[in-house]
Design an enzyme around this catalytic site. Structure first.
Site, short mmCIF file in Angstrom:
data_model
loop_
_atom_site.label_atom_id
_atom_site.label_comp_id
_atom_site.label_asym_id
_atom_site.label_seq_id
_atom_site.Cartn_x
_atom_site.Cartn_y
_atom_site.Cartn_z
N TYR A 149 -2.26 -40.58 -15.66
CA TYR A 149 -2.69 -41.89 -15.18
C TYR A 149 -2.48 -41.97 -13.68
CZ TYR A 149 -2.88 -47.03 -14.75
OH TYR A 149 -3.19 -48.33 -14.39
N ASP A 244 0.98 -36.95 -7.82
CA ASP A 244 1.17 -38.39 -8.02
C ASP A 244 2.60 -38.56 -8.52
OD1 ASP A 244 1.34 -40.98 -8.82
OD2 ASP A 244 -0.51 -40.98 -10.01
N LYS A 272 6.67 -47.62 -7.70
CA LYS A 272 7.81 -47.90 -8.59
C LYS A 272 9.17 -47.88 -7.86
CE LYS A 272 5.04 -47.19 -12.60
NZ LYS A 272 4.01 -46.27 -13.00
#
Ligand SMILES: *Cc1c(COP(=O)(O)O)cnc(C)c1O
Length: 432
Positions: A149, A244, A272
């Site tokens: 994702y 990522d 995050k």
């Protein structure tokens, strides 16, 4: 303290109203518990390793607001720093020294990053990095992996059908075929598939983007040699390698997966943890590539709230806390205790399961495994996971409401929390 008859009346009322106000009653889909059944609990407050719902029930939390809460929720030092910053205002829309401080910390920590640009989410970081990859190489195609994702931008919403289709077909209505036609996909851990794509698309592939440790298809670590192989292939075909690390950055090691595995990509996305619970994303990498970003170069990317002083403050304090000696050793120790314990209990109670952990990230699949990619992960018994999730929730343990999400620990989790979690897991798994 096992309580299987928790009351969630207020949660249910609030969620019922929410469904009339917001699509599905939530601001982000997985929160709705669709893949585990039942209703989500509505939070009232969070602190350390715990959350409390609006009915007053307490849970040990292994979601950590999907990753940021690695110091534990609402760490007193983060809260104190935010109070101080708040007095100076909530947004400047102009340079502040806080950006320099966090930028230096990120550059010092992450091997690939020589320059960094702050944005507001992981999605934004991935969108921007894609534009930059294409601009730098003057090529349009990219390779991503099934089950990885990279946020919800059009170009990444592709998973490609069972190993056959490598030409991107959109995963969501509203995504035009033209937006994903340059997105090629391969199974994770499959270097041969990546090589084949490079051969079929010579001089057309801008780069490869991946979660170096997958967390969005459940927890799937890279096989030995996979990251090295990608580094070699991208060099060979003149393409960029992008990690990522929105999830793994500052979580599986202070310098992320690239530090852990010793493979340096060209570009990296972050999110995050670097926001310490406030909305921050970032992308960075080689100076020659990053110098193409406006206003230093021609590649446009901007943000009204980017580099926001509160968000920078929470990020700085969070990274400072993570620098304390022994942090990652502790995270690894308790997470291993949890992961090994869960696997052992699953075995003793007769459930096919596999899983593992790296530092503060873990996963448990209800399949015998091994799981090397998304296809393997999909063999999991998701109905059983749903019952497991519900059983844990009813006994005070909050797990991510999907078989295909990684779990997260924080340094606020104590060995006692882990032992209590394992005792609860034994009770639930024995009853399934
Ligand atoms: C969460 C996540 C994103 C998206 O970040 P948001 O802040 O939710 O937009 C992108 N990539 C990875 C690997 C993620 O885990």
């Amino acid at each position: 303290m096992v309580n299987t008859t928790i009351k969630t009346t207020k949660s249910q009322e609030i969620f019922a109203s929410a469904q009339n106000l917001m699509p599905g009653g939530v601001s982000s889909p997985v929160r709705a518990f669709k893949s585990v059944g039942g209703q989500p609990i509505v939070f009232d407050r969070v602190k350390g390793a715990y959350i409390w719902d609006v009915d007053g029930n307490q849970y040990i939390d292994y979601v950590g607001t999907w990753g940021p809460a690695i110091c534990g929720h609402a760490h007193p030092e983060v809260i104190a720093a935010l109070h101080e910053a708040l007095e100076k205002g909530t947004s400047f829309g102009a340079p502040s020294v806080l950006e320099n401080v966090l930028a230096e910390m990120v550059i010092d920590a992450v091997p690939s990053i020589e320059m960094v640009r702050f944005v507001n989410s992981g999605t934004e970081a991935c969108m921007a990095v894609l534009r930059l990859m294409r601009a730098f190489t003057n090529r349009e195609k990219i390779i991503k992996f099934e089950g990885c994702y990279h946020g919800h931008a059009d170009m990444f919403l592709v998973k490609a059908g069972s190993g056959v289709a490598t030409l991107g077909l959109p995963d969501s209505p509203g995504v035009p075929k033209s937006a994903t036609s340059n997105t090629l996909t391969a199974p994770f851990n499959d270097l041969e598939a990546v090589k084949a794509l490079f051969e079929e698309n010579r001089d057309q592939i801008a780069g490869v983007i991946l979660e170096p440790v997958v967390g969005n298809a459940g927890f799937i670590p890279p096989d030995a040699g996979f990251l090295e192989g990608l580094r070699e292939l991208t060099h060979e075909y003149g393409a960029l390698l992008v990690f990522d690390e929105v999830m793994t950055g500052f979580r599986i090691a202070y310098g992320g997966a690239q530090e852990k595995f010793g493979i340096t990509p060209d570009l990296t996305t972050l999110g995050k943890v670097i926001g310490g619970g406030l909305p921050v994303g970032a992308y960075g990498g080689r100076r020659d590539i990053m110098s193409m970003i406006a206003p230093a170069g021609p590649v446009y990317q901007a943000g009204t709230l980017s580099g926001n002083p509160l968000a920078m403050t929470a990020g700085i304090k969070t990274l400072e806390l993570l620098q304390k000696p022994g942090t990652y050793e502790y995270l690894d120790k308790i997470t291993q205790q949890l992961s090994d314990g869960l696997l052992q209990i699953a075995q003793e109670t007769g459930h096919a399961a596999c899983g593992g952990h790296i530092s503060a990230m873990f996963g448990l699949f209800f399949t015998a495994g091994p799981v090397h990619n998304y296809e393997d992960a999909k063999k999991s018994d998701t109905a059983k996971f749903g019952r497991f999730h519900r059983g844990m929730l009813e006994r005070g343990v909050y797990l991510a409401p999907s078989q295909f999400e990684a779990g997260f620990t924080s340094f606020a989790h104590t060995e006692e929390d882990i032992n209590q979690t394992l005792a609860v897991a034994r009770e639930v798994l024995s009853s399934l």
